[in-house]
Scaffold this active site. Structure first.
Site, PDB file in Angstrom:
ATOM      1  N   ASP A 104      -0.902  -1.467  -0.653  1.00  0.00           N
ATOM      2  CA  ASP A 104      -0.975  -0.858  -1.979  1.00  0.00           C
ATOM      3  C   ASP A 104      -1.547   0.562  -1.894  1.00  0.00           C
ATOM      4  O   ASP A 104      -2.502   0.810  -1.158  1.00  0.00           O
ATOM      5  CB  ASP A 104      -1.911  -1.733  -2.836  1.00  0.00           C
ATOM      6  CG  ASP A 104      -1.897  -1.379  -4.300  1.00  0.00           C
ATOM      7  OD1 ASP A 104      -0.831  -1.489  -4.918  1.00  0.00           O
ATOM      8  OD2 ASP A 104      -2.956  -1.006  -4.836  1.00  0.00           O
ATOM      9  N   GLU A 154      -2.079  -7.211  18.135  1.00  0.00           N
ATOM     10  CA  GLU A 154      -2.794  -8.269  18.874  1.00  0.00           C
ATOM     11  C   GLU A 154      -2.156  -9.633  18.636  1.00  0.00           C
ATOM     12  O   GLU A 154      -2.477 -10.597  19.311  1.00  0.00           O
ATOM     13  CB  GLU A 154      -4.249  -8.361  18.378  1.00  0.00           C
ATOM     14  CG  GLU A 154      -5.124  -7.182  18.748  1.00  0.00           C
ATOM     15  CD  GLU A 154      -6.421  -7.195  17.942  1.00  0.00           C
ATOM     16  OE1 GLU A 154      -6.773  -8.258  17.357  1.00  0.00           O
ATOM     17  OE2 GLU A 154      -7.053  -6.140  17.869  1.00  0.00           O
TER      18      GLU A 154
HETATM   19  C1  GLC Z   1       0.003  -0.013  -7.007  1.00  0.00           C
HETATM   20  C2  GLC Z   1       0.505  -1.312  -7.580  1.00  0.00           C
HETATM   21  C3  GLC Z   1       0.260  -1.291  -9.052  1.00  0.00           C
HETATM   22  C4  GLC Z   1      -1.227  -1.175  -9.285  1.00  0.00           C
HETATM   23  C5  GLC Z   1      -1.802   0.030  -8.572  1.00  0.00           C
HETATM   24  C6  GLC Z   1      -3.292  -0.036  -8.500  1.00  0.00           C
HETATM   25  O1  GLC Z   1       0.692   1.079  -7.481  1.00  0.00           O
HETATM   26  O2  GLC Z   1       1.839  -1.495  -7.250  1.00  0.00           O
HETATM   27  O3  GLC Z   1       0.774  -2.412  -9.692  1.00  0.00           O
HETATM   28  O4  GLC Z   1      -1.484  -1.057 -10.649  1.00  0.00           O
HETATM   29  O5  GLC Z   1      -1.358   0.106  -7.236  1.00  0.00           O
HETATM   30  O6  GLC Z   1      -3.677  -1.028  -7.595  1.00  0.00           O
END
Ligand code: GLC
Length: 545
Positions: free
Chosen positions: A211, A258
């Protein structure tokens, strides 16, 4: 690793050509009946995912979380939220997926935690200057009494990116105020995430979707921005896309290496141009990054071709696959998006008051043509749950039903992302269309979704579901994911390409295009015996030369 998933050979790793199905657990299938999807619900439907013909699933977060941002606000990275089930439920899901030959990719959220994470609670208690606060980005405020934020950064969800703690210091949050950013300059943070990776790798996951992979590292001194220049992309962001992030991914690459099998990472990095994006997939970093340049391309032949060429070149230059994507839980579903007139600015969503409108019949047709084009391209591809049903964006959702923090943080000015997160319709005649046994649903489902329910579409050769099943089966049989692309001459508004034994004609908005001689393997719209491909249609033809 289950015997049904063999290891592959270098250069032919599964992720180079895989189609990965994104499950947004809240909205996939609810076994408990509380109106929110859960892990047992997913496990119960894994057969259908395997039957679709994809290679893997990516699960959006199911970790302990107060759910202020759909679980992207993680309070415990190594446990399952009771809303979704238990770790034992996860293990069952993983085992069944592997038995079905499906790999499993989980979400990793390293830029920020929830404000309910034990570390953040400790930081609040410990006070200014403590080692606990060093795990996040706390600063004194400006102004005589520190009453002004430390700088002028804005949250990506609207409003200031800083929140003050009880009249004292401020902490940084690029997203919601309940999502404090980690301080990646602190080695404790890096060590912590190594352990999180190992926890899930030890359980047997095949990879991670990372993310905000372009976040994590912030410019020294946290300098103010020129908000206008930043909005137009005319200045480098001091908090997104910094070079320092690459060191983190090199470190994680070593952790994954790993483990046996081809473990992988796919970064969510909204950076441009493509050359910069491809740097995340250098041989010692991540295996994939979502191709958001492709996702953001309008339904326009020259622009699509440019995005495809640019991607193959940029990713090819670092030996990585291009990772095509059209929809996800953050963007307007492509079935609607590609038909919206006028096209809304990216990232702003679409709601009942938006000037952008989409004709529903054209939306379905264009969405199918776009999916059929994407699935013919070499490389890896992501399918977002519901794409295979042709689900449109839900535009007419009342404000009081909306749950995305963006909606509240902007006072409703931006509608947010709920419209692409509405729970799936499984059975036309069941409560909540089979999403939940009780009929509960955390976001309202449109009444006319019975027609799109999976059971209505299954076995109907003309349906979007059967189009996807056919495309995915052929893609696998013909090895299109590991193929290569050659452009063919085509009239204006039409894309014609060859991948292995097939010729693909994607008529975007041209005059009816001639159908090449050969066997029509797939058509996104009926051709009715005609020898021409109409606009908003993609056809795969097996040609002999
Ligand atoms: C990313 C995710 C989104 C979230 C953001 C904050 O963009 O896909 O859904 O709101 O990160 O974590």
């Amino acid at each position: 690793m289950s015997p049904s998933i063999p290891d592959s050979i270098p250069g032919h790793e599964w992720w180079r050509s895989a189609v990965i199905y994104q499950v947004y657990p809240r909205s996939f299938a609810d076994a408990s009946g509380d109106g929110v999807g859960d892990l047992p619900g997913i496990t119960a439907h894994l057969d259908e995912i395997a039957d679709l013909g994809v290679d893997a699933v990516w699960l959006s977060p199911f970790y302990r979380s107060p759910q202020n941002d759909g679980g992207y606000d993680v309070a415990d990275y190594t446990d399952v939220d009771p809303l979704f089930g238990t770790l034992a439920d996860f293990d069952l899901l993983l085992a069944k997926a592997h038995d079905l030959g499906l790999r499993v990719v989980v979400d990793l959220v390293p830029n920020h935690s929830s404000n309910e994470h034990a570390w953040f609670r400790a930081a609040l208690t410990a006070g200014a200057g403590s080692p606990e606060r060093e795990r996040y980005i706390f600063r004194d405020g400006k102004g005589e009494h520190g009453e002004l934020p430390p700088n002028n950064w804005q949250s990506l969800f609207g409003g200031p990116a800083w929140t003050r703690v009880d009249g004292g210091q401020w902490y940084l949050h690029l997203f919601d105020s309940s999502q404090p950013d980690f301080n990646w300059e602190n080695p404790e943070v890096a060590d912590f995430f190594d352990a999180v990776l190992r926890f899930w790798l030890d359980r047997g996951v095949d990879g991670f979707r990372v993310d905000v992979a372009h976040g994590n590292v912030k410019a020294p001194g946290l300098p103010d921005v020129d908000l206008e220049l930043l909005k137009t992309g005319s200045m480098e962001s001091p908090y997104l896309g910094l070079e320092g992030v690459h060191e983190i991914y090199r470190r994680w690459h070593r952790v994954l290496a790993e483990y046996p099998g081809d473990r992988m990472m796919c970064g969510e990095a909204w950076v441009q141009p493509l050359e910069k994006l491809a740097r995340y997939t250098r041989p010692d970093e991540m295996q994939q990054t979502f191709n958001f340049v492709y996702l953001q391309s309008p339904w326009d032949a020259p622009q699509l071709r440019e995005a495809i060429d640019g991607s193959l070149e940029a990713f090819g230059s670092v030996g990585a696959p291009s990772t095509w994507v059209l929809s996800n839980h953050d963007t307007i579903r492509h079935t609607t998006r590609l038909a919206l007139v006028p096209p809304p600015p990216h990232g702003q969503g679409v709601g009942p008051d938006s000037p952008s409108k989409a004709d529903p019949v054209l939306s379905q047709r264009r969405g199918r043509a776009a999916s059929a084009l994407m699935l013919a391209l070499p490389g890896s591809a992501y399918v977002y749950q519901g794409d295979e049903l042709g689900l449109p964006e839900v535009i007419d959702m009342p404000g009081e039903a909306r749950q995305d923090p963006t909606y509240a943080r902007t006072g409703g000015r931006l509608v947010g992302r709920d419209g692409c997160r509405v729970p799936l319709p499984w059975r036309a005649d069941a409560p909540a269309f089979g999403f939940s046994p009780t009929g509960a649903s955390w976001l309202p489902q449109p009444g006319d979704w019975a027609a799109l329910a999976r059971d209505r579409q299954a076995g109907d050769e003309g349906s979007t579901l059967e189009l996807h099943r056919r495309a995915l089966r052929l893609r696998r049989e013909l090895g299109l994911g590991c193929g290569s692309l050659a452009w063919l001459d085509a009239p204006a508004g039409v894309l014609a390409l060859r991948n292995g034994d097939i010729t693909v004609i994607a008529n975007i908005d041209g005059e009816a295009a001639p159908l090449p001689a050969g066997e029509v393997l797939l058509s996104s719209a009926p051709l009715d015996g005609s020898d021409a491909v109409p606009a908003d249609t993609t056809v795969w033809v097996r040609t002999s030369d």
